[in-house]
Design an enzyme around this catalytic site. Structure first.
Site, mmCIF file in Angstrom:
data_model
loop_
_atom_site.group_PDB
_atom_site.id
_atom_site.type_symbol
_atom_site.label_atom_id
_atom_site.label_comp_id
_atom_site.label_asym_id
_atom_site.label_seq_id
_atom_site.Cartn_x
_atom_site.Cartn_y
_atom_site.Cartn_z
ATOM 1 N N GLU A 33 32.846 53.520 41.205
ATOM 2 C CA GLU A 33 32.809 52.044 41.192
ATOM 3 C C GLU A 33 32.159 51.537 39.925
ATOM 4 O OE1 GLU A 33 34.898 50.107 42.888
ATOM 5 O OE2 GLU A 33 34.034 50.915 44.727
ATOM 6 N N HIS A 34 32.788 50.532 39.337
ATOM 7 C CA HIS A 34 32.334 49.970 38.062
ATOM 8 C C HIS A 34 32.304 51.044 36.972
ATOM 9 C CE1 HIS A 34 31.468 45.878 39.369
ATOM 10 N NE2 HIS A 34 31.094 46.406 40.515
ATOM 11 N N LEU A 127 39.612 43.965 48.682
ATOM 12 C CA LEU A 127 40.646 44.999 48.769
ATOM 13 C C LEU A 127 41.764 44.679 47.782
ATOM 14 C CD1 LEU A 127 40.835 45.478 52.647
ATOM 15 C CD2 LEU A 127 39.470 46.745 50.986
ATOM 16 N N ASP A 175 42.456 48.635 39.958
ATOM 17 C CA ASP A 175 43.130 48.017 41.101
ATOM 18 C C ASP A 175 44.643 47.989 40.897
ATOM 19 O OD1 ASP A 175 40.557 47.594 41.826
ATOM 20 O OD2 ASP A 175 40.561 45.447 41.422
HETATM 21 C C1 GLA Z 1 37.091 45.129 40.644
HETATM 22 C C2 GLA Z 1 37.881 45.280 39.356
HETATM 23 C C3 GLA Z 1 38.119 46.752 39.026
HETATM 24 C C4 GLA Z 1 36.818 47.564 39.092
HETATM 25 C C5 GLA Z 1 36.051 47.264 40.378
HETATM 26 C C6 GLA Z 1 34.695 47.908 40.404
HETATM 27 O O1 GLA Z 1 37.842 45.571 41.732
HETATM 28 O O2 GLA Z 1 39.114 44.622 39.438
HETATM 29 O O3 GLA Z 1 38.740 46.886 37.761
HETATM 30 O O4 GLA Z 1 36.036 47.320 37.971
HETATM 31 O O5 GLA Z 1 35.879 45.874 40.583
HETATM 32 O O6 GLA Z 1 34.811 49.290 40.441
#
Ligand code: GLA
Length: 389
Positions: A33-34, A127, A175
């Site tokens: 994540e991130h 989501l 995403d």
């Molecule tokens: C959002 C962003 C992704 C990613 C996540 C964190 O979903 O769209 O690109 O950075 O946050 O992991």
């Protein structure tokens, strides 16, 4: 589902012409994540829930949009001659942004269209309803305008480009990539530094993936998402005064520890630490899964949440309450926030025969502490964006 939506489309926009149907899923990120805007690895999967789009080309340069999720907004109209972000256009800024991105990338869109949208992803849940709308629009444009040379990865990239440059959110590629490229029962192990990827089967014989939606609404645009990204970029620039690296994702834990003092603020040190350690956790988690060690995978999920809570500070009381209560339940392999954070959802892997009790107990604790209910979804991993026959 499709037939019902086509019926609504015809009621709203008339029944003539070539009416086509498309679908793009939502996604859940299992770990990583991130990390996607830090040149690291992610491990998301597409879901079976998502966004349906019913679309018909028009002969003029106008757009008419209608979403059964936002009936009170009615039909929203826009024009090809005035393609720019406009708050008043609400959710339609996402499909309009993709039209804009196609044109920018050299794929002319020379007429408007009518579009009906329905999503069964909870809106603003984390989501990725927005990326799902972007990908479904990309799949539709490719099909309607016959751009067969555009790949699903291009569609993901155009979606991200539109979100960054039309909607003003500096999201990474995770995403849109997961939503475009998803495969049933597989997670995608993606290296965001070069977009190389492999599929990893998620064989859950006795477990389920349970998503808990905090119902704390957030939009990435109003969140501190862009701020976190800027903090990481600054920390990277500080490290680059000595290290020859292009992204935080290139560092091992040891390399980071040996050089972290180059980062002149304690806060930025923690942000960068998360990015580096989370990337390494993702590599370890995928190895654990491949070795059939689900327990280790779960522990890494838990550690991911702690890092997002303490070092990256993107959780908040709602997500922490869900996750910390989840950790106490019987049959929980692992639990963490998923997506951008600041609200949205958690993802937990739970023994199948413990799922009902899990939902009951975590739901009760959440309601007591937060004052409103969370929603729970037992989800399946599905395929990526596609034309519906
Ligand atoms: C959002 C962003 C992704 C990613 C996540 C964190 O979903 O769209 O690109 O950075 O946050 O992991």
């Amino acid at each position: 589902m499709k037939e019902q939506l086509v019926k609504v489309f015809k009621e709203k926009f008339g029944s003539e012409g070539d009416i086509r149907s498309y679908f793009a899923p939502g996604r859940v990120n299992l770990i990583g994540e991130h990390t996607d805007y830090n040149g690291g690895h992610v491990f998301p999967c597409a879901l079976t829930i998502g966004t349906y789009a019913i679309v018909r080309k028009r002969e003029d340069r106008n757009f008419r949009f209608y979403s059964t999720n936002f009936e009170s907004l009615g039909v929203i109209e826009a024009s090809l001659d005035n393609l720019k972000y406009d708050k008043a256009l609400d959710w339609t800024n996402y499909p309009l942004g993709v039209v804009w991105a196609f044109i920018e990338k050299g794929y002319p869109v020379d007429c408007g269209f009518d579009m009906l949208l329905f999503g069964n992803i909870p809106n603003g849940s984390g989501l990725s309803s927005s990326a799902s709308v972007e990908v479904v629009t990309g799949v539709a444009l490719r099909d309607l305008f016959g751009y067969d040379d555009i790949s699903m990865i291009d569609i993901a990239l155009f979606g991200q480009y539109s979100e960054n440059n039309f909607n003003g959110v500096n999201c990474g590629i995770m995403d849109q990539f997961a939503i475009a490229m998803g495969k049933k029962d597989q997670a995608i192990f993606l290296d965001t530094s070069d977009l190389s990827y492999t599929y990893a089967p998620i064989k859950l014989a006795d477990e389920k993936i349970v998503i808990a939606c905090s119902n704390k609404k957030r939009g990435l645009g109003d969140s501190k998402y862009n701020e976190r990204r800027a903090e990481c970029e600054e920390a990277l620039a500080e490290l680059q005064t000595k290290l020859d690296i292009k992204a935080l994702g290139e560092l091992s834990e040891e390399e980071f520890e040996a050089n972290k003092d180059l980062i002149k603020s304690e806060v930025r040190q923690r942000r960068a630490k998360h990015a580096v350690y989370e990337n390494q956790r993702t590599l370890k988690a995928v190895d654990a899964l491949k070795a059939g060690n689900l327990e280790e995978f779960g522990k890494l999920m838990n550690a991911s949440h702690v890092s997002l809570r303490d070092d990256y500070e993107v959780t908040g009381i709602e997500l922490d309450t869900l996750v910390e209560n989840a950790w106490e339940q019987e049959g929980v392999i692992g639990s963490r926030m998923t997506g951008a954070g600041f609200g949205g959802c958690t993802v937990s892997i739970v023994k199948t025969d413990c799922v009902d009790k899990f939902i009951e107990n975590v739901g009760k604790a959440y309601l007591e502490k937060i004052g409103y209910a969370a929603d729970f979804y037992v989800v399946e991993i599905g395929d990526g964006g596609r034309v519906l026959a």
